[in-house]
Enzyme design. Structure first.
Site, short mmCIF file in Angstrom:
data_model
loop_
_atom_site.label_atom_id
_atom_site.label_comp_id
_atom_site.label_asym_id
_atom_site.label_seq_id
_atom_site.Cartn_x
_atom_site.Cartn_y
_atom_site.Cartn_z
CG ASP A 157 33.75 42.55 38.42
OD1 ASP A 157 34.76 42.77 37.71
OD2 ASP A 157 34.00 43.06 39.62
CG HIS A 179 34.80 46.41 39.23
ND1 HIS A 179 35.29 45.19 39.74
CD2 HIS A 179 35.82 47.42 39.40
CE1 HIS A 179 36.45 45.51 40.27
NE2 HIS A 179 36.74 46.76 40.20
CB SER A 224 39.32 46.50 42.27
OG SER A 224 39.42 46.81 40.80
#
Length: 331
Positions: free
Chosen positions: A266, A296, A168
């Site tokens: 995502d 995500h 991330s």
């Protein structure tokens, strides 16, 4: 998402859907960020015991000298036991949208990487925004990378086999430090492991790039808060540095080989695919995995199909790379 018609919840991979549905929204804002940070700390305290799950890995806390004028950088140093020769290393960066999380959160991930690949893993407890906006986190990352390189003989590290990675926002930091290292030309980076990386502040613009993204886990509003906090101003404007938003880099030539993975739901799917495409167009060996039904953090459910495939793929990529970079005499 903005309307029920564009909801992506029915597209979430069936096995992980109940966990994703129950995942509490971050709802990040200046008023909530402290409470969200505390909630994450409490959740991670209850995580499985790393030494029990991966007993052959020794973890120590160290403090790396910061760059000029910066405070020392706290890192967690994971070392396989009974090492007898120089090993490759991975500088790892935790996620959290640049505004939350800590190196401690990824203890199991770092232990697993060290166990499966035989590499030393150094997890950077970089400074968070908005208290420390860009380039604070990047300076912490580069200080750690340079420390590993400069002390490679003492640490038993193969200085030609130092990779960077993260998930991330941590993936975004890994990509940024790879760009910075290329531009400085002092410390070589051998590989970049980018797990659903947060690369492009323009994704936090007024329009969601893809209709079925950003509804769960990391939302559009969270993304706006994360980028605004990290940049110190509204995202999507001109002249944002590629050292803050790696997708802004004008030329990717000379960057190290990459592994990139992301889920189809995502918010980062478009920017990640585009970045992989740019690397490939410059002849940079790049492995890209796009997981159907994955939001995500799609690997958050232990034992799920997506989690198993995810670990197989990224550990396999690291193992192949490290096997190629470690001298044959020490394999």
């Amino acid at each position: 998402m903005n309307s029920a018609d564009s909801s992506s919840r029915h597209l979430v991979e069936t096995e992980i859907a109940p966990t994703i549905e129950a995942f509490p929204p971050f709802g990040l804002s200046p008023e909530t960020v402290d409470a969200v940070r505390e909630r994450i700390r409490a959740q991670m305290t209850a995580a499985p015991d790393g030494p029990r799950v991966f007993p052959t890995i020794t973890r120590t806390e160290r403090h790396v000298p910061g760059l000029d004028g910066d405070p020392d950088v706290r890192v967690l140093y994971y070392e396989p036991q009974n090492r007898s020769a120089p090993h490759p290393a991975l500088v790892w960066h935790h996620g959290g949208g640049y505004v939350m999380g800590s190196a401690d959160d990824d203890d199991l991930t770092c232990r697993q990487i060290a166990t499966e690949t035989g590499a030393i893993v150094v997890s950077v407890d970089y400074r968070l925004a908005p208290e420390t906006p860009a380039p604070g986190a990047l300076r912490d990352s580069y200080a750690t990378l340079k420390w590993l390189h400069d002390n490679s003989d003492e640490l038993g590290i193969d200085r030609t086999g130092i990779a960077v990675g993260g998930a991330s926002a941590g993936g975004g930091l890994a990509a940024a430090v790879a760009i910075l290292a290329r531009d400085k030309g002092i410390v070589p980076v051998s590989f970049q492991l980018l797990i659903y990386p947060m690369l492009d502040d323009r994704t936090a613009g007024p329009a969601t790039p893809y209709a079925h993204t950003g509804e769960v886990v990391w939302t559009t509003s969270d993304n706006v808060y994360g980028w605004t906090s990290y940049l110190g101003h509204a995202p999507g404007v001109d002249d944002v540095s590629p050292y803050a938003a790696p997708a802004r880099v004008e030329d990717v030539a000379g960057l190290p080989p990459a592994f990139i993975c992301v889920g189809t739901l995502d918010l980062f799917v478009g920017e990640d695919i585009t970045y992989a495409k740019r690397l490939l167009e410059k002849g940079i060996p790049t492995e890209l995995h796009v997981h159907p039904g994955g939001p995500h953090g799609y690997n958050m459910v232990p034992g799920s199909r997506l989690s198993i495939i995810h670990a197989r793929d990224f550990l396999g990529a690291l193992t192949r790379h490290f096997g190629a970079t470690v001298p044959a005499a020490v394999r």
